[in-house]
Motif scaffolding. Sequence first.
Motif, short mmCIF file in Angstrom:
data_model
loop_
_atom_site.label_atom_id
_atom_site.label_comp_id
_atom_site.label_asym_id
_atom_site.label_seq_id
_atom_site.Cartn_x
_atom_site.Cartn_y
_atom_site.Cartn_z
N GLN A 89 16.53 -3.59 -0.80
CA GLN A 89 15.16 -3.74 -0.29
C GLN A 89 14.21 -3.89 -1.47
O GLN A 89 14.51 -3.43 -2.57
CB GLN A 89 14.75 -2.48 0.49
CG GLN A 89 15.62 -2.14 1.68
CD GLN A 89 15.45 -3.14 2.79
OE1 GLN A 89 14.34 -3.56 3.07
NE2 GLN A 89 16.56 -3.58 3.38
N THR A 125 8.61 -1.68 -0.42
CA THR A 125 8.71 -1.36 1.01
C THR A 125 8.55 0.14 1.21
O THR A 125 7.97 0.59 2.19
CB THR A 125 10.11 -1.77 1.54
OG1 THR A 125 10.38 -3.09 1.11
CG2 THR A 125 10.21 -1.66 3.04
N TYR A 126 9.06 0.93 0.26
CA TYR A 126 9.02 2.38 0.41
C TYR A 126 7.97 3.04 -0.47
O TYR A 126 7.48 4.12 -0.15
CB TYR A 126 10.39 2.97 0.07
CG TYR A 126 11.44 2.57 1.09
CD1 TYR A 126 11.49 3.20 2.33
CD2 TYR A 126 12.33 1.54 0.83
CE1 TYR A 126 12.41 2.83 3.28
CE2 TYR A 126 13.26 1.16 1.77
CZ TYR A 126 13.31 1.80 3.00
OH TYR A 126 14.22 1.42 3.94
N ARG A 147 3.95 -2.31 -4.69
CA ARG A 147 3.46 -3.52 -3.99
C ARG A 147 2.21 -4.05 -4.70
O ARG A 147 1.82 -5.18 -4.50
CB ARG A 147 3.07 -3.20 -2.54
CG ARG A 147 4.24 -2.99 -1.62
CD ARG A 147 3.81 -3.12 -0.17
NE ARG A 147 2.88 -2.08 0.26
CZ ARG A 147 3.26 -0.92 0.77
NH1 ARG A 147 4.53 -0.63 0.91
NH2 ARG A 147 2.37 -0.03 1.16
#
Lengths: 220, 200
Positions: free
Chosen positions: A52, A56-57, A62
């Motif tokens: 991933q 995302t976590y 990001r």
Amino acid sequence: MRQVHERIEAFVRWWDHLPIGLCVLDADFQVLYWNRCLELWTGREREHVLAQDIGTYFHRFRERQYRDRMSFTFANGTPIVFSYQLHPDLFSDAPGVPNSRALRATVTAIPKEEAQGYWALVVVENVTELNQRIEQYRAMHKRALEEMAAREEALAEIRVLSGLLPICCVCKSVRDDRGYWHQVEAYIAKHSEASFSHGICPKCQHRMYPEFFPVEETES
Amino acid sequence: MITLRAEQMDCLAELVNVGVGRGASVLNSILQSHIRLQVPSVQLLTCEELRSELSTTGVERFAQVEFGFSGEFSGRAQMLFDRSDAEKLVSALTGAPQDDPHMDALGSDTLCEVGNVVLNALMGSISNMLNLYFVYTVPEYKEGNAEELATQFAEEAVFLYAHAWFEVEQLSVEGTLIVFLGVRALDNLLAALPCHETVS
């Protein structure tokens, strides 16, 4: 990509037994490896995180500034330090919410064998204990400075009040260091925390105003 | 003093300025505050000149962030601060009170990141603009006085030396960027400069 995962897995199997967090990222921020320590410290299990995008976590990954910095590592192999003071929420789920543990990370580059560029090896250290000790030390240091300042202030006050004051035996004026005479109330008020309010004592009431305050009355 | 042609010095100064400019932009985005970073001068010094330069600063104790690099040529890149300025800088960056600064393990780690950002940008700029390949070591934080720092300088080395000015909020802090290069490394660096062909 599966082959890459398997190769990394085989190479780094013993990384699971190290007391530091380790993960490997590809240039597209995909997680290629995630060790047990990181599972424990972040609460994210390897099976969910692998393959991933790390963003995302973990929201920080990001953000453009983080991606830009890491892009240097993927392209040029430059190392990165993510200090705890500047990135307390690096492995947190939500912005502004620090991890339950204080984590700091160093990113180093692993050259790719077949292709140009690098993988990023993120080494995460738990500095919670160190951080707490430092915070305690800082608090102690601050308290000690405050106490010293308070003591200095108290000593200065004692020095003022305990000095030998030349005072007139008739009018009770006090002479200062420069030889000027001051009314005793004014002098003490200026050089201490004391202030004055004026009244008249029974003895002086009788002495000054005997017609209003006869002896028997004032004595009673 | 090592003398280079004016074009070579201009090229080196531009490399450093581009790198430091990138470093400032990264710091701005990390810290969400306006940081100005300027490099007014770039010099090439011998070991003896660098020693004398550092000893005349009057700085009692330096805070130093450093990493090594190897590849097409090898050396070390360092960023030096007066330790008390470094404390102020870290306090300004972390929002800690200015009247009670600390350069403990937390502070030194923060300074290590600041130095790392600037040095990465500097070496990234050299690497990208000159198309050179390097492998880097992990950044380290050290402290010492001018004499202690001087023990790390190899006699035969050449030093690319640049003053840097940080301006954060109302605070102005001076830092020094030093890139240690062997004589061969300097030759390789000069050979990679775009103005190399013009040098006789």
